[in-house]
Design a protein around this motif. Structure first.
Motif, PDB file in Angstrom:
ATOM      1  N   SER B 206       0.808  -1.220   0.000  1.00  0.00           N
ATOM      2  CA  SER B 206       0.000   0.000   0.000  1.00  0.00           C
ATOM      3  C   SER B 206       0.838   1.267   0.000  1.00  0.00           C
ATOM      4  CB  SER B 206      -0.931   0.013   1.212  1.00  0.00           C
ATOM      5  OG  SER B 206      -0.196   0.265   2.369  1.00  0.00           O
ATOM      6  N   GLU B 216      -5.873   0.434  -0.756  1.00  0.00           N
ATOM      7  CA  GLU B 216      -5.966  -0.065   0.628  1.00  0.00           C
ATOM      8  C   GLU B 216      -7.269   0.390   1.268  1.00  0.00           C
ATOM      9  OE1 GLU B 216      -2.829  -0.330   4.163  1.00  0.00           O
ATOM     10  OE2 GLU B 216      -4.036   1.475   4.226  1.00  0.00           O
ATOM     11  N   THR B 390      -7.866  -1.558   9.839  1.00  0.00           N
ATOM     12  CA  THR B 390      -7.454  -1.185   8.495  1.00  0.00           C
ATOM     13  C   THR B 390      -8.422  -0.123   8.007  1.00  0.00           C
ATOM     14  OG1 THR B 390      -7.080  -1.968   6.259  1.00  0.00           O
ATOM     15  CG2 THR B 390      -8.756  -3.121   7.489  1.00  0.00           C
ATOM     16  N   PRO B 391      -8.066   0.828   7.208  1.00  0.00           N
ATOM     17  CA  PRO B 391      -6.741   1.103   6.648  1.00  0.00           C
ATOM     18  C   PRO B 391      -5.855   1.822   7.650  1.00  0.00           C
ATOM     19  CG  PRO B 391      -8.282   2.751   5.909  1.00  0.00           C
ATOM     20  CD  PRO B 391      -9.082   1.765   6.706  1.00  0.00           C
TER      21      PRO B 391
END
Ligand SMILES: [Zn+2]
Ligand SMILES: [Zn+2]
Ligand SMILES: [Zn+2]
Lengths: 341, 442
Positions: B206, B216, B390-391
């Motif tokens: 990413s 991402e 995430t992210p």
């Protein structure tokens, strides 16, 4: 052992000379022939004795030149050469493998072993997934490379491991763990031809100044040098030391110990130009170190040991010679050991 | 429409929030279609599930992220990891090492090389050797170099034929299984109705450039957050080919993949048709390498979209028959219909707004729309971050760019859809000719 070692030596020598003559008569070369009953699968055609050993000895003494003929795989357990080598299933270790090209049906993408596809009356095969008949190899279906299918557990593998089963003792060994020995064929050398012509093997007197392919003086020469050095000590008061070098490949070094010549050459590289090295007995060498006191000799010994490394098959010891009995003691200490061939 | 926008903007303004309740009824009547299409529907479809997931996570975390079972020491089932690839020498080594060292002992790896022109096979063998440490330990890693190019589906089928596992992982050569993932991956199979489990696909590269950072964010929304909710109400429609684990018996009974696409979506659909459930495991993390250039990204998206159309419209069109394969499948069919319609309605909506307001009103329309999207995104990204970590936080500001990114990605998608519907260039370059000619589906 029999009573008279001299007689034995003569018998052995005659036998070896006979062997040499036989080789010379049959074109100057001898090759092993396959013989299932032989210990390592090959044997040399000759009248008597331990031919393989005689040939090896003759080769070591430069009457013959050994050339690679074949490698023989042996059972690591019993040293036998009767091995059944086959591919086995990596999972169940069964040898019941069938090598087949996997069928791949383009229409539905099915991949399977041939027995899964039912043969049709018209020569085609019926696909078990889509139930269509496939006729044309290449346009409708394909055979994918070679794969091994285990009949025991059904595992498909591309490169199955190879295993040897010993027919003598039954041991199972993966192929890469087998031990091996080399069978040689032998070519007669000019020295060998000369020996045949003269009708006897060369004795000590016939040998050249240096031992074959190692740059060391042979026994008689180095003894001459030693005596000369002794005279210089007594008359000119020139000190000198000797270094005794014993060829002692231990258990660990046995595999990569290699030729004594290789190690002796390395050893010689550490000596001065004025130092001399020669062979006293089969596995015993001596280096004469002129003008060296015991301290110098000891330093040199340590330096050589570091140079050769811990795996060195040579064991070293140094003695400074100060009077006649020192040298006599050194030489006497050797007497019992290292009987030459 | 104009009135609605004014009211909506005033609703965003904290100073006039109190007026919102009075404005609401008027708003509903004044701009009904826009209200529904631009606010209510997206909230219901996209934001609400995320909020529900988050609330559930706050109240009872185990509901969303089940911990691994403290089960009695029963034997670990054999898991076969099947990977097919062509010219994957750059990544196959780490792929093999990752799988074999992922902390699951009863695992075998099968790599089918689809007649590569590079040194994939040699690299794979070396990687295998470096892990197994023994030449005859070919049981754990088996490599099949195909003598002819067969396409992904058939290559995977070779691998499936070679696999012996009770569970089969379909894996990509450019993906890496995270340490400890397999144990989590197997958890949902305690429910016998579950036929396949999707992994949590994370982006490995990413930080390469803006494009990969945006991906991402996208993966966090699409592959991670969305699947929490979908799997809980049994409307998950796909197990991604980058990381999916299936019951071996089902795959074998199906005869593996069907030819042509090697498509995860196809297999997922076949599983659904057999009334198996698809599940998702957040802690089964698989790291994938995403395209780093526009060209490769567009090609990937066109391939995905073409596959969707081919599989939905041509091969599995009976999935649209409501109730034929059960309620959940009908929901999926509707969901898909909506998904295909969204770009089209978006375009129509935009044109309609321009038509209504003329050019002087256009900036206002677009701007409002943009802020609505950003707000929705903010909610989702916060939930994704909290629930699935995430992210990365540094990528949060990208939500301002994200609407443009999505719009920009619609270009290859729309191109793929229309060319597929009109069957322009229907043949895929990644399917070998000799196989394409035999495929009956389209
Ligand atoms: Zn078929
Ligand atoms: Zn087997
Ligand atoms: Zn044996």
């Amino acid at each position: 052992m029999t009573a008279n070692p001299h007689l034995d030596a003569t018998v052995v020598e005659t036998r070896r000379l006979d062997l040499l003559r036989r080789i010379a008569d049959s074109g100057g070369a001898i090759s092993p022939v396959a013989e299932p009953q032989a210990k390592h699968g090959y044997q040399y055609v000759a009248p008597a004795g331990d031919v393989a050993n005689d040939l090896a000895v003759l080769a070591r003494q430069n009457y013959l030149e050994a050339r690679f003929f074949d490698k023989v795989s042996l059972c690591p357990k019993c040293d036998g050469c009767h091995l059944n080598v086959r591919e086995i299933c990596p999972s169940c270790r069964s040898a019941h493998l069938a090598s087949e090209g996997l069928f791949h049906h383009f229409r539905c993408g099915y991949v399977g072993i041939p027995p899964e596809f039912t043969p049709e009356a018209d020569g085609g095969y019926r696909c078990p997934k889509c139930n269509h008949t496939m006729h044309h190899l290449g346009t409708e279906y394909d055979r994918l490379g070679k794969a091994f299918v285990c009949r025991g557990c059904g595992l498909v593998s591309e490169t199955p491991p190879v295993e040897a089963i010993c027919l003598s003792c039954g041991a199972r060994t993966p192929a890469e763990n087998l031990v091996s020995t080399v069978a040689f064929s032998y070519l007669i050398t000019s020295r060998g031809a000369e020996a045949v012509r003269r009708g006897r093997l060369f004795g000590d007197d016939d040998e050249p100044v240096r031992v074959a392919d190692a740059a060391v003086y042979r026994r008689t020469v180095i003894l001459e040098f030693l005596l000369h050095q002794m005279k210089r000590l007594l008359q000119l008061n020139e000190p000198f030391s000797v270094m005794l070098v014993r060829w002692a490949p231990g258990e660990t070094a046995a595999h990569d110990g290699g030729e004594p010549a290789k190690w002796l050459t390395r050893l010689k590289g550490c000596l001065r130009d004025v130092d001399l090295i020669g062979q006293l007995a089969d596995v015993l060498y001596v280096a004469v170190l002129p003008h060296a006191r015991s301290r110098d000799a000891e330093t040199l010994r340590r330096r050589i040991e570091t140079e050769l490394g811990p795996r060195s098959p040579l064991s070293l010891s140094v003695v400074e010679i100060k009077e006649r009995k020192d040298l006599a003691g050194v030489l006497a200490g050797l007497a019992g050991r290292g009987e030459p061939e | 429409m104009n009135g609605f926008l004014h009211y909506f903007l005033s609703a965003l303004d904290p100073m006039s929030n109190l007026g919102f309740s009075r404005a609401f009824p008027k708003l509903m009547t004044s701009a009904l279609p826009s209200w529904w299409f631009e606010v209510v529907l997206p909230v219901a479809l996209v934001v609400l599930p995320a909020v529900i997931v988050w609330l559930a996570y706050v109240v009872k975390p185990a509901l969303v992220r089940p911990p691994p079972l403290a089960r009695p020491r029963q034997a670990e089932p054999l898991v076969s990891v099947v990977t097919a690839g062509r010219n994957e020498s750059a990544t196959i080594g780490q792929c093999i090492r990752g799988a074999l060292l992922c902390g699951y002992s009863n695992l075998e790896f099968i790599f089918v090389d689809d007649n590569s022109t590079d040194d994939s096979v040699a690299i794979a063998r070396r990687a295998a050797l470096s892990v197994t440490r023994s030449r005859h330990d070919t049981e754990r890693v088996r490599i099949f170099p195909s003598p002819r190019r067969n396409g992904k589906a058939s290559s995977l089928n070779i691998g499936i034929r070679m696999a012996r596992g009770e569970f089969i992982v379909i894996h990509d050569a450019d993906s890496i299984i995270q340490y400890g993932a397999v144990q989590h991956w197997l958890l949902p199979f305690t429910d016998p109705r579950v036929g396949g489990v999707a992994a949590n696909i994370r982006v490995d590269n990413s930080t390469v450039n803006l494009l990969t950072r945006l991906q991402e964010v996208e993966y966090a929304m699409k592959f991670t957050l969305a699947k929490f909710f979908q799997s809980k109400i049994s409307v998950m429609d796909i197990i991604s080919g980058m990381g999916g684990i299936f019951r071996g018996e089902i795959i074998r009974r199906l005869g593996g993949f069907d030819t042509g696409l090697g498509d995860d979506r196809d297999l997922s659909t076949m599983l659904l048709k057999q009334r198996f459930k698809l599940a998702f495991s957040n802690d089964a993390v698989v790291w994938t390498t995403v395209p780093e250039t526009r060209y490769h990204l567009w090609r990937q998206r066109m391939r995905w979209r073409r596959n969707i159309i081919k599989i939905r419209i041509s091969k599995h069109r009976d999935m649209f028959l409501l109730g034929r394969y059960g309620f959940a499948n009908a929901v999926i069919a509707m969901q898909l219909a909506v998904r295909l319609l969204i770009p089209v309605t978006l375009l129509i909506g935009l044109f309609w707004a321009f038509y209504q307001h003329g050019l002087e009103g256009a900036p206002e329309v677009v701007l409002t729309f943009y802020w609505i999207l950003v707000m929705f995104l903010l909610v989702r990204i916060l939930v994704a971050r909290d629930v699935a970590s995430t992210p990365k936080l540094v990528n949060f500001p990208l939500i301002f760019l994200y609407p443009f990114y999505v719009l920009w990605l619609e270009m290859p998608n729309i191109y793929a859809e229309w060319s597929e519907l009109f069957r322009i260039g229907a043949k895929h370059h990644y399917v070998p000719d000799h196989i394409w000619e035999e495929i009956p589906w389209w």
